[in-house]
Design a protein around this motif. Structure first.
Motif, PDB file in Angstrom:
ATOM      1  N   ALA A  70       8.487 -55.034  17.939  1.00  0.00           N
ATOM      2  CA  ALA A  70       7.296 -53.579  17.281  1.00  0.00           C
ATOM      3  C   ALA A  70       7.849 -53.029  15.400  1.00  0.00           C
ATOM      4  O   ALA A  70       7.553 -52.437  15.377  1.00  0.00           O
ATOM      5  CB  ALA A  70       7.105 -53.518  18.461  1.00  0.00           C
ATOM      6  N   TYR A  71       9.336 -53.212  16.510  1.00  0.00           N
ATOM      7  CA  TYR A  71      10.031 -51.761  15.202  1.00  0.00           C
ATOM      8  C   TYR A  71       9.928 -51.811  13.971  1.00  0.00           C
ATOM      9  O   TYR A  71       9.562 -51.600  13.061  1.00  0.00           O
ATOM     10  CB  TYR A  71      11.331 -51.321  15.404  1.00  0.00           C
ATOM     11  N   ALA A  72      10.073 -53.937  13.635  1.00  0.00           N
ATOM     12  CA  ALA A  72      10.623 -54.229  12.842  1.00  0.00           C
ATOM     13  C   ALA A  72       8.448 -53.851  11.672  1.00  0.00           C
ATOM     14  O   ALA A  72       9.044 -53.888  10.638  1.00  0.00           O
ATOM     15  CB  ALA A  72      10.644 -55.595  12.643  1.00  0.00           C
ATOM     16  N   ASP A  73       7.468 -54.938  12.157  1.00  0.00           N
ATOM     17  CA  ASP A  73       6.557 -54.566  12.682  1.00  0.00           C
ATOM     18  C   ASP A  73       5.928 -53.033  11.435  1.00  0.00           C
ATOM     19  O   ASP A  73       5.321 -53.196  10.101  1.00  0.00           O
ATOM     20  CB  ASP A  73       5.593 -55.024  12.949  1.00  0.00           C
ATOM     21  N   GLU A  74       5.860 -52.291  12.005  1.00  0.00           N
ATOM     22  CA  GLU A  74       6.199 -50.683  12.344  1.00  0.00           C
ATOM     23  C   GLU A  74       6.783 -50.114  10.160  1.00  0.00           C
ATOM     24  O   GLU A  74       6.289 -49.965   9.344  1.00  0.00           O
ATOM     25  CB  GLU A  74       6.460 -49.616  12.597  1.00  0.00           C
ATOM     26  N   PHE A  75       8.284 -50.973  10.508  1.00  0.00           N
ATOM     27  CA  PHE A  75       8.423 -50.613   9.354  1.00  0.00           C
ATOM     28  C   PHE A  75       7.955 -51.077   8.289  1.00  0.00           C
ATOM     29  O   PHE A  75       8.150 -50.814   7.005  1.00  0.00           O
ATOM     30  CB  PHE A  75      10.392 -50.878   9.824  1.00  0.00           C
ATOM     31  N   VAL A  76       7.958 -52.695   7.871  1.00  0.00           N
ATOM     32  CA  VAL A  76       7.276 -53.463   6.951  1.00  0.00           C
ATOM     33  C   VAL A  76       5.750 -52.506   6.486  1.00  0.00           C
ATOM     34  O   VAL A  76       5.565 -52.887   5.817  1.00  0.00           O
ATOM     35  CB  VAL A  76       7.023 -54.858   8.031  1.00  0.00           C
ATOM     36  N   PHE A  77       4.849 -52.359   7.700  1.00  0.00           N
ATOM     37  CA  PHE A  77       3.679 -52.046   7.201  1.00  0.00           C
ATOM     38  C   PHE A  77       4.058 -50.869   6.535  1.00  0.00           C
ATOM     39  O   PHE A  77       3.081 -50.151   5.577  1.00  0.00           O
ATOM     40  CB  PHE A  77       3.241 -51.755   8.434  1.00  0.00           C
ATOM     41  N   ARG A  78       4.843 -49.949   6.640  1.00  0.00           N
ATOM     42  CA  ARG A  78       4.904 -48.614   6.405  1.00  0.00           C
ATOM     43  C   ARG A  78       5.523 -48.165   5.175  1.00  0.00           C
ATOM     44  O   ARG A  78       5.068 -48.442   4.004  1.00  0.00           O
ATOM     45  CB  ARG A  78       6.365 -47.607   6.889  1.00  0.00           C
ATOM     46  N   PHE A  79       6.843 -49.831   4.613  1.00  0.00           N
ATOM     47  CA  PHE A  79       7.132 -49.860   3.599  1.00  0.00           C
ATOM     48  C   PHE A  79       6.639 -50.249   2.516  1.00  0.00           C
ATOM     49  O   PHE A  79       6.440 -49.934   1.193  1.00  0.00           O
ATOM     50  CB  PHE A  79       8.449 -50.602   3.438  1.00  0.00           C
ATOM     51  N   ASN A  80       5.562 -51.363   3.222  1.00  0.00           N
ATOM     52  CA  ASN A  80       4.821 -52.496   2.211  1.00  0.00           C
ATOM     53  C   ASN A  80       4.144 -52.057   0.965  1.00  0.00           C
ATOM     54  O   ASN A  80       2.973 -51.872   0.694  1.00  0.00           O
ATOM     55  CB  ASN A  80       3.933 -53.458   2.867  1.00  0.00           C
ATOM     56  N   ARG A  81       3.395 -50.781   1.617  1.00  0.00           N
ATOM     57  CA  ARG A  81       2.573 -49.127   1.335  1.00  0.00           C
ATOM     58  C   ARG A  81       2.791 -48.077   0.960  1.00  0.00           C
ATOM     59  O   ARG A  81       2.400 -47.145   0.989  1.00  0.00           O
ATOM     60  CB  ARG A  81       1.025 -49.219   2.601  1.00  0.00           C
ATOM     61  N   ARG A  82       4.150 -48.212   0.809  1.00  0.00           N
ATOM     62  CA  ARG A  82       4.758 -46.854   0.163  1.00  0.00           C
ATOM     63  C   ARG A  82       4.698 -46.399  -1.338  1.00  0.00           C
ATOM     64  O   ARG A  82       4.659 -45.148  -1.359  1.00  0.00           O
ATOM     65  CB  ARG A  82       6.347 -47.022  -0.386  1.00  0.00           C
ATOM     66  N   HIS A  83       3.778 -46.900  -1.393  1.00  0.00           N
ATOM     67  CA  HIS A  83       3.531 -46.915  -3.319  1.00  0.00           C
ATOM     68  C   HIS A  83       1.583 -46.684  -3.164  1.00  0.00           C
ATOM     69  O   HIS A  83       0.730 -46.636  -4.399  1.00  0.00           O
ATOM     70  CB  HIS A  83       3.429 -47.258  -4.677  1.00  0.00           C
ATOM     71  N   SER A  84       0.886 -46.731  -1.741  1.00  0.00           N
ATOM     72  CA  SER A  84      -0.126 -46.679  -2.169  1.00  0.00           C
ATOM     73  C   SER A  84      -0.650 -45.109  -2.469  1.00  0.00           C
ATOM     74  O   SER A  84      -0.167 -44.311  -1.640  1.00  0.00           O
ATOM     75  CB  SER A  84      -0.960 -47.233  -0.608  1.00  0.00           C
ATOM     76  N   ARG A  85      -1.420 -45.234  -3.458  1.00  0.00           N
ATOM     77  CA  ARG A  85      -2.698 -43.745  -3.564  1.00  0.00           C
ATOM     78  C   ARG A  85      -4.153 -43.753  -2.905  1.00  0.00           C
ATOM     79  O   ARG A  85      -4.578 -42.887  -2.623  1.00  0.00           O
ATOM     80  CB  ARG A  85      -2.985 -43.860  -4.764  1.00  0.00           C
TER      81      ARG A  85
END
Length: 224
Positions: free
Chosen positions: A143-158
């Motif tokens: 679950a921690y990994a899923d949360e991190f991936v969700f955040r990382f992959n949208r780090r440039h989202s405007r």
């Protein structure tokens, strides 16, 4: 949830894959298969324009079958995959363009030879040390990994609204979560709390006289 490959050129880009073990320092076996730690596989896109998306998943060990399951679940067949010289990747990457890089022969530290995936692991461990200080558990590592991936992959989202919509879609599609799913290590209470004895009364009313707050009143008019 599949990483697509970049157009590959030597030294140019691809999907970089590696394995890390998460956990505090222990005076036991070090390296791959370290005792008392949780193994995670990491993959990150690297191209001419920088780093793309990533994937992180819990793996039981660093053997060929475990690596093959992680790669097959996260990377599109036919992609170019860059790894270190670990022998377990060779059978795991059948059907991929495998670019092994021997960190030992390069004479450089692993974080310099393959910087992208090691930076990914460093950011993931920093999240655990910060957001889950003294509270992260091995049972919830996925679950921690899923949360991190969700955040990382949208780090440039405007588009913050789209980010919220994606989060809502995943929440609606997910199965109900029970308390026993959250508390992976179930511990029975030594003594149950007695509760409130006697009949319960209705809560008091929220209706009350407005408090005296002179700073909210209109300022006095100009003196004559």
């Amino acid at each position: 949830w599949v990483i697509w490959s970049f157009d590959w050129a030597p030294g140019g880009g691809g999907v970089v894959v590696d394995v890390a073990f998460v956990g505090g320092p222990r005076h036991v076996k070090r390296g791959r298969g370290a005792d008392g730690k949780v193994g995670v596989g990491g993959a990150v896109e690297v191209g001419a324009t920088g780093w793309g998306r990533c994937r992180i998943g819990v793996i039981p060990d660093a053997t060929g079958p475990s690596l093959q399951a992680f790669v097959a679940a996260n990377i599109e067949p036919g992609s170019t995959v860059v790894t270190d010289g670990h022998g377990g990747y060779r059978p795991a990457l059948a059907g991929y363009y495998h670019e092994p890089f021997s960190v030992h022969k390069s004479g450089r530290p692993a974080h310099e030879a393959l910087p992208a995936v090691h930076r990914l692991f460093a950011l993931f461990k920093n999240m655990l040390a910060g957001a889950y200080t003294a509270g992260a558990s091995a049972q919830h590592m996925a679950a921690y990994a899923d949360e991190f991936v969700f955040r990382f992959n949208r780090r440039h989202s405007r588009k913050r609204g789209l980010l919220f919509m994606r989060l809502g879609q995943r929440a609606v599609a997910a199965q109900p979560v029970r308390y026993r799913d959250l508390a992976r290590i179930s511990r029975s209470k030594q003594a149950r709390p007695p509760g409130v004895p006697g009949p319960r009364r209705a809560p008091g009313s929220l209706a009350a006289e407005p408090a005296n707050r002179p700073w909210l009143a209109a300022p006095p008019g100009p003196s004559r």
